[in-house]
Write an enzyme that holds these catalytic residues in place. Structure first.
Site, PDB file in Angstrom:
ATOM      1  N   LEU A  59       0.818  -1.219   0.000  1.00 22.31           N
ATOM      2  CA  LEU A  59       0.000   0.000   0.000  1.00 22.31           C
ATOM      3  C   LEU A  59       0.851   1.268   0.000  1.00 22.31           C
ATOM      4  O   LEU A  59       0.316   2.364  -0.151  1.00 22.31           O
ATOM      5  CB  LEU A  59      -0.947  -0.008   1.212  1.00 22.31           C
ATOM      6  CG  LEU A  59      -2.011  -1.114   1.200  1.00 22.31           C
ATOM      7  CD1 LEU A  59      -2.874  -1.029   2.461  1.00 22.31           C
ATOM      8  CD2 LEU A  59      -2.880  -1.020  -0.046  1.00 22.31           C
ATOM      9  N   ASN A  90       7.504  -2.908   3.762  1.00 21.04           N
ATOM     10  CA  ASN A  90       8.565  -2.089   3.152  1.00 21.04           C
ATOM     11  C   ASN A  90       8.076  -0.687   2.793  1.00 21.04           C
ATOM     12  O   ASN A  90       8.127  -0.245   1.650  1.00 21.04           O
ATOM     13  CB  ASN A  90       9.180  -2.790   1.935  1.00 21.04           C
ATOM     14  CG  ASN A  90       8.169  -3.139   0.855  1.00 21.04           C
ATOM     15  OD1 ASN A  90       6.965  -3.159   1.087  1.00 21.04           O
ATOM     16  ND2 ASN A  90       8.674  -3.416  -0.341  1.00 21.04           N
ATOM     17  N   ASP A 308       0.727  -9.739  -4.563  1.00 24.66           N
ATOM     18  CA  ASP A 308       1.977  -8.965  -4.592  1.00 24.66           C
ATOM     19  C   ASP A 308       1.754  -7.653  -5.348  1.00 24.66           C
ATOM     20  O   ASP A 308       2.599  -7.216  -6.137  1.00 24.66           O
ATOM     21  CB  ASP A 308       3.116  -9.760  -5.208  1.00 24.66           C
ATOM     22  CG  ASP A 308       4.491  -9.139  -4.907  1.00 24.66           C
ATOM     23  OD1 ASP A 308       4.558  -8.169  -4.120  1.00 24.66           O
ATOM     24  OD2 ASP A 308       5.495  -9.613  -5.474  1.00 24.66           O
TER      25      ASP A 308
END
Length: 433
Positions: A59, A90, A308
């Site tokens: 996001l 991340n 993903d």
């Protein structure tokens, strides 16, 4: 609104029946003609599935709001039929403390069009040197149960062992991005004939398979849960199948793009050769790998589909291959790709799709309010899907803030018509509510 009547939906592709939703729960299913409701949805010909759950979504917020935000990413998720997503760690700052995962969780509470469950980093700063605050994140308001350095591999075996031991105490799981870094230095595309012809540094399958084998052994040694992210090779499937045959607590996911696309896209596609839209980590593999991945998803060796979803702004993708960012968006097209690759080929029925895209990911991610069958008493997390539709993929019409879809111009089957989150419509007639 407190009551919704969904008329004539085919639950898991079965016979048409009505679904009455009241106060966020499925109140009743069957022949309910004449039942009063605040909203009536005509669902003749539509498949009713439990709301989809994604174990692997980027996001980007906080830090890269130019690519995606919690609001736009969850809008894309709702458009794709999802009622819950796991937000990867991340971000910037990295989600490696209780404070950051709680920030992401609260953003989801305030702006989410689906539930947002943060994923905590395994190591501080994703640097692979010391464990992050796993216990504090688990005890936080976000109740983190999935931990991953996705985008980077936890390549240190001692650290990986410690992480597996630590999360065991609270029923957590380590989701590994399997990529041996020394074997993939400068890697650009699957190592094979196509990379050789294009002159791109090869990304060998063994770089993924070696880490998966090591981590299956570690998980068995400490008696902990391992989840393997974005499996992409036939060899990886065989290792996971072997680990499961031993009774080890290993689960795995495959992405939609690894079920449909191959490394040949980088050489010849409607979008032209060397198009970085096809640059992804792990890379697209061979047609044989795709065949094995589909069969493994069908027989349950691979537990679930995870998108993903990796949004990038235009400037990060529309550049030369070597400099381009890795990743593709996938939330809005995932169910369509699964229909194309798995349902229309006869490998899965709609009950199988519900299992692989809702029930199993909810169970792996420890989301008790998701993944339930569409039946009386269950939370009314429901997706209505039209499998007969066939539409070209148009990035300009997507809800995601980024447009890096590899399916641009392709005609894919199906369309999400409506999504309900605990009885609240987030999408109706294909449009955000």
């Amino acid at each position: 609104m407190t009551t919704i009547l969904i008329k004539g939906a085919r639950v898991l592709g079965g016979e048409p029946r009505d679904i009455l939703v009241r106060d966020g729960l499925v109140a009743e299913t069957g022949a309910l003609a004449g039942t009063a409701a605040d909203l009536t949805v005509e669902a003749g010909g539509l498949i009713a599935l439990p709301g989809l759950v994604d174990l692997h979504t980027h996001l980007r917020e906080p830090g890269r709001e130019d690519a995606e935000t919690v609001e736009t990413g969850t809008q894309a998720a709702a458009r794709g039929g999802y009622t819950a997503v796991h937000a990867m760690a991340n971000t910037s700052p990295v989600a490696d403390t209780a404070g950051v995962v709680e920030q992401v969780w609260r953003l989801g509470q305030e702006h989410g069009h689906c539930d947002v469950q943060p994923v905590g980093a395994v190591t501080s700063g994703l640097e692979g040197r010391q464990l992050a605050e796993l216990g504090a994140m688990a005890d936080s308001a976000a109740r983190v149960r999935v931990f991953s350095d996705d985008g980077k591999c936890v390549s240190d075996a001692v650290l990986m062992r410690r992480a597996l031991e630590y999360v065991k105490a609270f029923g957590g799981v380590v989701a590994q991005h399997a990529q041996e870094p020394r074997l993939t230095e400068g890697a650009q595309l699957n190592e094979g004939e196509v990379s050789g012809r294009l002159g791109l540094t090869g990304w060998p399958a063994v770089a993924e398979e070696a880490i998966i084998a090591r981590d299956c052994l570690l998980a068995a040694h400490v008696g902990s849960r391992l989840h393997v992210c974005h499996v992409s090779t036939a060899g990886s499937v065989e290792i996971i199948r072997w680990a499961k045959s031993k009774g080890w607590d290993v689960t795995a996911e495959v992405t939609p793009h690894h079920l449909l696309l191959t490394d040949s896209c980088a050489e010849r596609s409607p979008l032209g050769p060397y198009n970085p839209i096809y640059k992804v980590n792990p890379p697209l593999r061979t047609a044989e790998d795709v065949r094995v991945l589909r069969e493994a998803l069908a027989d349950g060796t691979i537990d679930c589909v995870a998108t993903d979803h990796a949004p990038h702004p235009v400037e990060d993708k529309e550049t030369e291959w070597g400099a381009a960012a890795m990743g593709m968006i996938g939330l809005e097209t995932a169910l369509q790709v699964v229909q194309e690759a798995m349902v229309d080929t006869g490998l899965l029925d709609w009950a199988g799709v519900a299992d692989r895209m809702s029930a199993r990911p909810a169970r792996i991610g420890r989301l008790p309010g998701h993944g339930h069958p569409v039946e009386a008493g269950a939370p009314a997390n429901i997706t209505l899907y039209d499998p007969s539709a066939r539409l070209p993929v148009d990035p300009s019409g997507m809800a995601s803030k980024s447009r890096n879809t590899p399916y641009e111009g392709m005609t894919l089957p199906g369309r999400v018509v409506a999504t309900f989150l605990r009885g609240r419509p987030t999408v109706l007639e294909g449009k955000l509510v």
